[in-house]
Design a protein around this motif. Sequence first.
Motif, short mmCIF file in Angstrom:
data_model
loop_
_atom_site.label_atom_id
_atom_site.label_comp_id
_atom_site.label_asym_id
_atom_site.label_seq_id
_atom_site.Cartn_x
_atom_site.Cartn_y
_atom_site.Cartn_z
N THR A 92 0.75 -1.19 -0.27
CA THR A 92 0.11 -0.02 0.04
C THR A 92 1.09 1.26 0.12
OG1 THR A 92 0.01 -0.05 2.24
CG2 THR A 92 -1.71 -1.23 1.50
N PRO A 93 0.23 2.43 -0.19
CA PRO A 93 1.04 3.78 -0.31
C PRO A 93 1.69 3.83 1.12
CG PRO A 93 -0.89 3.94 -1.40
CD PRO A 93 -0.97 2.56 -0.91
N ALA A 94 0.79 3.58 2.06
CA ALA A 94 0.97 3.71 3.31
C ALA A 94 0.07 2.98 4.43
CB ALA A 94 1.01 5.16 4.12
N GLY A 95 0.72 2.76 5.83
CA GLY A 95 -0.25 1.99 6.66
C GLY A 95 0.65 0.50 7.02
N GLY A 96 0.27 0.23 8.37
CA GLY A 96 0.76 -0.83 8.82
C GLY A 96 -0.12 -2.03 8.67
N GLY A 97 0.41 -3.17 9.23
CA GLY A 97 -0.55 -4.29 9.60
C GLY A 97 -1.78 -4.30 10.12
N GLY A 98 -1.66 -3.65 11.23
CA GLY A 98 -2.77 -3.35 12.04
C GLY A 98 -3.89 -2.65 11.54
N GLU A 99 -3.67 -1.84 10.64
CA GLU A 99 -4.83 -1.25 9.86
C GLU A 99 -5.32 -1.71 8.90
OE1 GLU A 99 -1.75 0.21 10.83
OE2 GLU A 99 -2.35 1.02 12.69
N VAL A 100 -4.40 -2.32 8.09
CA VAL A 100 -4.82 -2.73 6.55
C VAL A 100 -5.17 -4.14 6.56
CG1 VAL A 100 -4.19 -2.93 4.17
CG2 VAL A 100 -3.58 -0.97 5.67
N THR A 101 -4.32 -5.17 7.05
CA THR A 101 -4.32 -6.49 6.81
C THR A 101 -5.00 -7.33 7.96
OG1 THR A 101 -2.29 -6.86 7.81
CG2 THR A 101 -2.46 -6.83 5.52
N ALA A 102 -4.83 -6.74 9.34
CA ALA A 102 -5.55 -7.34 10.42
C ALA A 102 -7.04 -7.48 10.56
CB ALA A 102 -5.24 -6.69 11.82
N PRO A 103 -7.79 -6.33 9.83
CA PRO A 103 -9.23 -6.72 9.51
C PRO A 103 -9.49 -7.73 8.50
CG PRO A 103 -8.64 -4.28 9.77
CD PRO A 103 -7.23 -5.13 9.65
N ALA A 104 -8.39 -7.77 7.30
CA ALA A 104 -8.96 -8.76 6.35
C ALA A 104 -8.63 -10.22 7.01
CB ALA A 104 -8.12 -8.66 5.41
N PHE A 105 -7.73 -10.36 7.93
CA PHE A 105 -7.45 -11.59 8.56
C PHE A 105 -8.68 -12.03 9.44
CE2 PHE A 105 -6.54 -13.90 12.31
CZ PHE A 105 -5.68 -15.03 11.84
N HIS A 106 -9.27 -11.26 10.09
CA HIS A 106 -10.40 -11.51 10.85
C HIS A 106 -11.59 -11.63 10.21
CE1 HIS A 106 -14.41 -9.76 12.36
NE2 HIS A 106 -14.00 -10.36 13.49
N ASP A 107 -12.00 -11.31 9.06
CA ASP A 107 -13.00 -11.76 8.06
C ASP A 107 -12.69 -13.03 7.64
OD1 ASP A 107 -14.17 -9.28 8.77
OD2 ASP A 107 -13.67 -8.46 6.59
N MET A 108 -11.51 -13.54 7.07
CA MET A 108 -11.02 -14.56 6.47
C MET A 108 -11.06 -15.81 7.48
SD MET A 108 -7.97 -13.22 3.98
CE MET A 108 -8.16 -11.94 2.90
#
Length: 777
Positions: free
Chosen positions: A737-753
């Motif tokens: 991504t242009p900016a952002g860490g794992g807690g903000e971008v990928t952690a929510p996606a992990f939660h759903d999956m």
Amino acid sequence: MPQRPSGSSGSGPRGAGTRREDQRPEEAAPRRGSEEPRRGSTHGTDAPRRGGKPEADPPGERGFGISEARAYTPRGRTVRERTPRTGRTTDPFRPALQVVEGGKPRAPRRPAPEEQPRGGNGRAAAGGTGRAGGNGGRTGGNSRQRAEQPAGRTEAPPRVRRKSTTAAVPAPRKRTTAAKASAAAKRPPAPRKRAPRRPPRLMDQRRRLRLGTVLALTVFATIGIRIVTMQFTESPAFAEKGLQTRLDRVDLPAPRGAIYDRGGAVLAHSVEARYVAVDPELVTDLEKTAAALQPLIAVPKSELIAKMAKRQQPGGGPSRFEYLARGVSIADGQRVEALDLAGIIVDRDERRQVPGQDLAASIIGFTSQDLNGLEGLEARYDDLLRGVDGKRVFEVGQGSLNAEIPGGYNRTTEAQPGSSLQLTIDRDLQYFVQKTLAERMAQAKAYTGAAVVLDVRTGEVLAQASYPTYDAAQPLKSKAEDREDTATSFVVDPGSVHKAITIGAALQEGAVKPTDTFVVGPRVRKGDQWFKDTHTNWTPKRMSIPGILAYSSNVGTIAIADKLGKEKLYEYQKKFGLGTATGVGVPGEASGLLLPPGKWSGSSYGSVPIGHSVAVTPLQMAAAYAAIANDGTWVQPHLVKETIAPDGKRTPTAPPVTRQVLSPENAQTLRQMLEAVTSVEGATGVRAAVDGYRVAGKTGTGSRVVNGQYVSGSVASFVGMAPAENPRYVIAVFAHTPAGGGGEVTAPAFHDMMGYALTHFGVPASSGKPPKFVVYP
């Protein structure tokens, strides 16, 4: 006309009427009736008559010599036509011949060596015509006689022999005076003519006939031998060649094997279709034909006209076949046939069908129009899926009878269908993971994203999604980078997700204990670089290992790595599968890259432990966390569960490679520490928690590596497992991504999956709550 001289036997220069006084008795001519045969006579013993016996001279006739034998006339008279007494020729034409020859008798001719008489005749010298003197001893005299001639006599020059097919009758020699003899002696001798050359050998008719006969016999013998050879030894080969000219062939395509998900749902398979082709030489109206085909095969009119135009093949000759469309449905193919267009060909074809279109497209890949695998598993297992085409060969007639001959040659080789693949992918889970990834990446305006779901016990890949993706049914309409499988080709610095490997290695090597604490300040210097924590306002505090993981402390992790040592850290990186391709089966998988201890710089002691100066793929990190979840046993990830033969026989793939990395106790301890990331207040991964399940994992922020160079932007990641007390699945999510860490971008996606995966497979909820962690003892 001068008269013929008389036949008196008077004396002359070399007269022959009477015997000379100086002639020796033995040299005199024999009398008539003598028993001695006369040389040159046709009545002598040397020349027998037809009756076979020699015949004596008739009474009253004199013998004659060789010179007299030549006195034949053109009218056929012989030397026998003489007067009985004088012996002179009674030829009435002799005076005429003498006039033709110049009015003078012929000059005596010097005999050739071969014409010299063998024994002398003597009788010719007694002739009455004086010819013996002209012959110069040919019939009667010899060299000795000439030597005994009177001194006053002069011998006339030799007479030139005339070339004639018949013997010329010589003129009677007149007696000459001394003056005439002297003038004759002064006369230059006539040039002697050469005997005619013998004709060349090839001009001889008999030789030519023999040669022609030999050549003709040789040719006939060669032809005969060749015919026998062809009939008895080469006839099968010629018969086979003749048969080949009458054979027609129809290919029987082998159906390509299908690709199924783990439950048997079709992900890709082949269906019967039609192709539409053209023979440019037979098309009569390009515009009309293209206009009729356009709505049926969905090809632009301009493109159809270009394909139907007459052209020459690269090797020479006109092009007689060109595809207009492949994989046309059966119904559309029948409509094209009904048009009955000149030069248009419709025949059986096969089409690869992907029901899910973009579902798992980056894994499955696609094929060409000829059904050859080009990308993904279609390319990796092309030999297995393609099978072997069959054929039907039969004999046909020629010309207007160009049809199969009943009862003629007919041989069919059945096609061998390709085998099918059953993947470990779950179609429903794949769909949900792919859909969730696309939504989250769109929200974060990510460039690239990847998500992997692993079964921690078997290493099976249950879902593997890429962002962006493409429609496998129409692959050529997408970009090449959109068709990449991001999970295996996305090379990144993992960032803080690597800290679990550093701490796990320290626990396994006994460098630290689960209860150890470390003084963590705001930053630490390694080499020429400062490494600091994301919580910038911290003052130096003692922190536990779960706290170091919960708040992703760089300073605390570097302190643990200092106790472990670079050699041991590198060793465990390899044991966890970093730096080596997993061999999952997708072509083009990247292997990543590790920094050997010998190449560490001063700053490497700070960057490597926290996941920098390390190049990995999302699949490699998912397999490393699966080893922690599987009680420390690393299992090789794989996508293919088994192969299915055309007869339905199923063959499981080879067992995956496994190795023990951590002890079950240390693995369990590390899992509990990782729960702090999703359960401690203010931790970096609280957004990844799943209601009703204990979740262990780690966030990370790294960089993307392209061709060995870092690119702009950051790579946010989260890798976790659930249920933490007895993990079943591991999910890794990465996003550039242009900016952002794992807690903000990928952690929510992990939660759903993860929430969907646990409920989809019916995993029971966790029986207890996560333990309480002390971050600052």
